[in-house]
Scaffold this active site. Structure first.
Site, PDB file in Angstrom:
ATOM      1  N   GLN A 270      -7.126  -2.206   4.366  1.00  0.00           N
ATOM      2  CA  GLN A 270      -6.089  -1.432   3.680  1.00  0.00           C
ATOM      3  C   GLN A 270      -6.681  -0.704   2.464  1.00  0.00           C
ATOM      4  O   GLN A 270      -6.154   0.321   2.033  1.00  0.00           O
ATOM      5  CB  GLN A 270      -4.968  -2.385   3.260  1.00  0.00           C
TER       6      GLN A 270
ATOM      7  N   SER B  30       0.835  -1.203   0.000  1.00  0.00           N
ATOM      8  CA  SER B  30       0.000   0.000   0.000  1.00  0.00           C
ATOM      9  C   SER B  30       0.870   1.254   0.000  1.00  0.00           C
ATOM     10  O   SER B  30       0.364   2.363  -0.030  1.00  0.00           O
ATOM     11  CB  SER B  30      -0.922   0.011   1.227  1.00  0.00           C
TER      12      SER B  30
ATOM     13  N   HIS C  72     -40.318  22.247 -10.883  1.00  0.00           N
ATOM     14  CA  HIS C  72     -40.456  21.334 -12.031  1.00  0.00           C
ATOM     15  C   HIS C  72     -39.768  21.893 -13.283  1.00  0.00           C
ATOM     16  O   HIS C  72     -40.189  21.594 -14.402  1.00  0.00           O
ATOM     17  CB  HIS C  72     -41.928  21.046 -12.348  1.00  0.00           C
TER      18      HIS C  72
ATOM     19  N   SER D 294     -14.359  24.613 -27.941  1.00  0.00           N
ATOM     20  CA  SER D 294     -14.512  23.348 -28.643  1.00  0.00           C
ATOM     21  C   SER D 294     -13.371  23.222 -29.644  1.00  0.00           C
ATOM     22  O   SER D 294     -12.932  24.217 -30.226  1.00  0.00           O
ATOM     23  CB  SER D 294     -15.855  23.335 -29.370  1.00  0.00           C
TER      24      SER D 294
ATOM     25  N   GLU E 226     -19.516  21.415 -15.451  1.00  0.00           N
ATOM     26  CA  GLU E 226     -19.844  20.070 -15.946  1.00  0.00           C
ATOM     27  C   GLU E 226     -18.949  19.015 -15.295  1.00  0.00           C
ATOM     28  O   GLU E 226     -19.418  17.950 -14.888  1.00  0.00           O
ATOM     29  CB  GLU E 226     -19.664  20.019 -17.465  1.00  0.00           C
TER      30      GLU E 226
HETATM   31  N1  ARG Z   1      -1.006  -1.175   5.444  1.00  0.00           N
HETATM   32  C1  ARG Z   1      -1.934  -1.666   6.383  1.00  0.00           C
HETATM   33  C2  ARG Z   1      -3.273  -0.950   6.220  1.00  0.00           C
HETATM   34  O1  ARG Z   1      -3.297  -0.002   5.562  1.00  0.00           O
HETATM   35  C3  ARG Z   1      -1.449  -1.405   7.776  1.00  0.00           C
HETATM   36  C4  ARG Z   1      -1.982  -2.362   8.784  1.00  0.00           C
HETATM   37  C5  ARG Z   1      -1.488  -3.716   8.470  1.00  0.00           C
HETATM   38  N2  ARG Z   1      -1.711  -4.635   9.553  1.00  0.00           N
HETATM   39  C6  ARG Z   1      -1.413  -5.909   9.439  1.00  0.00           C
HETATM   40  N3  ARG Z   1      -1.595  -6.636  10.471  1.00  0.00           N
HETATM   41  N4  ARG Z   1      -1.007  -6.431   8.296  1.00  0.00           N
HETATM   42  O2  ARG Z   1      -4.282  -1.366   6.727  1.00  0.00           O
END
Ligand code: ARG
Length: 456
Positions: free
Chosen positions: A321, A22, A155, A276, A289
């Site tokens: 996550q 992540s 309306h 345009s 828009e």
């Molecule tokens: N990157 C994880 C999240 O965003 C952090 C927590 C992860 N916890 C774990 N036990 N793997 O949720």
């Protein structure tokens, strides 16, 4: 080997690392992660859980890591999963065993919750500032264009004349509620989750109140299981942002209609429109828009979040996550929108004559005639019926409501007097509506003053 690699014999598969990481998006939390870790280690030291000298070194090194990330001199890799592990691992690289103490009495489950709360707390404050800017832009426009009359619609049919300022202030009311909702959401969000550990708290004698105070939270979470599983604060925020966007989308729709050739009520500044690629004459209200379009995207973020949480057993599940991308997306979208919308409103010029002409059909004053009859003692339902018959008579005789003689009017409205022939000016019509909340100029000017004071 990952920081959690003790019980593992093999490294993770490369695609698994890419699938589970992540850091590509949660790296935006680094400042908050560092802030949290500094206070956390100071607390550990103050409780005698780690040496003071270690906490000091950790703080210095965390600052160094922060500067490295600021300047782009920091490598992120999928193998280290998330921002929390990147920072901890950099700390261990620099400080060895001493760095390895920072994660004492803490889990990423409470840590990530902390980071997101700290981050969103700031974001909400900026968003509320932006909403206030937007409200100010609308109040300024209401002030600048005071006295201009346009037809109010129901309306999407002409209904009754209203002041343009009254129409603009309707949106100010909506945005004020949005700001209130976000303020309320921020209050509930401002709770310390750290100390919940993985789910059950910790055996170590930590001082959560210390962390709470240092990080400016209002209170310490009461239930560690709820704490690590809870994403209500994100759902609430997305709900609040969705409602806000719904309002933006509605004002966008008005702006788009008003700028059309059919209405010809307003014109936006060139810098806030686009052309345009094919038709040379075009000037399009694209910001409005796109804002209308982005509303769908923010609703999508809300639905993603609600769906994510639904059906999860207690407590933390890795599904969670997936909470960050929708929240970041909604926050980014709304912040961008708030950058362009207030200045766009400021460029809006108004075609007073077109608005007034459109509000000048005497039929828009039919209700005024019925209410005049009520003043004379006629029950409203009968009054409504008589004026309805009068409108029908005019249609059949192909004439406007104000182009009849008193005798002609009396064919359908026997109680009509000379006075009734003068009920058809839109200016007088709005002036007759001075009760609280109505479109009368005195009332609207009071509202403008009210908002000016409130927003100054
Ligand atoms: N990157 C994880 C999240 O965003 C952090 C927590 C992860 N916890 C774990 N036990 N793997 O949720």
């Amino acid at each position: 080997m990952a920081l959690w690699g003790g019980r593992f014999a093999e490294d993770a598969n490369k695609d698994v690392a890419l699938f589970t990481e992540s850091v590509s998006y949660d790296k935006r939390l680094y400042k908050y992660d560092i802030k949290g870790s500094k206070v956390h280690s100071a607390m550990l030291a103050s409780c005698g859980i780690i040496p003071e000298s270690t906490a000091k070194k950790i703080a210095v090194e965390l600052d160094r890591i922060e500067k490295r990330i600021d300047s782009g001199d920091f490598t992120f890799t999928a193998e280290l999963e998330d921002i929390h592990m990147h920072i901890e691992s950099a700390l261990i690289d620099a400080l060895g065993d001493e760095g390895a103490r920072v994660h004492t009495a803490r889990s990423r489950n409470d840590q990530v919750n902390l980071d997101v709360r700290l981050y969103l707390r700031d974001e909400i404050t900026s968003i509320i500032d932006g909403i206030n800017d937007l409200m100010r832009a609308l109040v300024d426009a209401a002030d600048r264009h005071f006295g201009i009359i346009l037809p109010g619609f129901t309306h999407l049919q002409h209904a009754q004349p209203v002041l343009f300022s009254h129409h603009l202030l309707a949106y100010v009311e909506m945005f004020a509620r949005d700001a209130e909702r976000l303020t309320d959401c921020r209050k509930r969000m401002n709770m310390l989750p750290l100390g919940a550990g993985a789910l059950a708290g910790t055996t170590l004698p930590v001082n959560r109140e210390y962390v709470c105070e240092k990080l400016g939270f209002d209170y310490v979470s009461r239930n560690s299981m709820d704490t690590v599983a809870d994403r209500d604060f994100m759902c609430e925020l997305l709900g609040g942002l969705s409602i806000f966007c719904m309002h933006v989308s509605r004002i966008s729709e008005d702006i788009i209609l008003w700028s059309s050739q059919e209405f010809g009520f307003i014109e936006l500044g060139d810098a806030f429109c686009t052309g345009s690629s094919l038709m040379p004459q075009k000037k399009n209200p694209d910001i409005a828009e796109i804002a209308r379009g982005k509303t769908g995207r923010v609703y999508g973020d809300l639905v993603a979040m609600l769906t994510l949480c639904k059906g999860l057993p207690l407590t933390y599940n890795r599904d969670l996550q997936e909470d960050k991308e929708p929240v970041f997306d909604a926050v980014d979208t709304v912040r961008m929108l708030l950058k362009v919308f207030p200045p766009m409103i400021a460029t809006m010029s108004v075609n007073r004559d077109n608005m007034l002409a459109s509000a000048s059909d005497p039929a828009l004053m039919a209700t005024d005639v019925a209410e005049k009859l009520v003043e004379l003692g006629v029950p409203f339902r009968h009054a409504h019926h008589r004026v309805g018959a009068f409108v029908k008579w005019c249609r059949e005789h192909n004439c406007e409501l104000n182009a009849v003689t008193l005798e002609e009017m009396q064919e359908t409205i026997p109680e009509a007097t000379e006075e009734f022939l003068n009920l058809f000016s839109p200016e007088d019509s709005v002036k007759r509506r001075e009760i609280t909340g109505a479109t009368g100029p005195k009332n609207v000017s009071m509202q403008i003053d009210f908002w000016k004071k409130k927003l100054s």
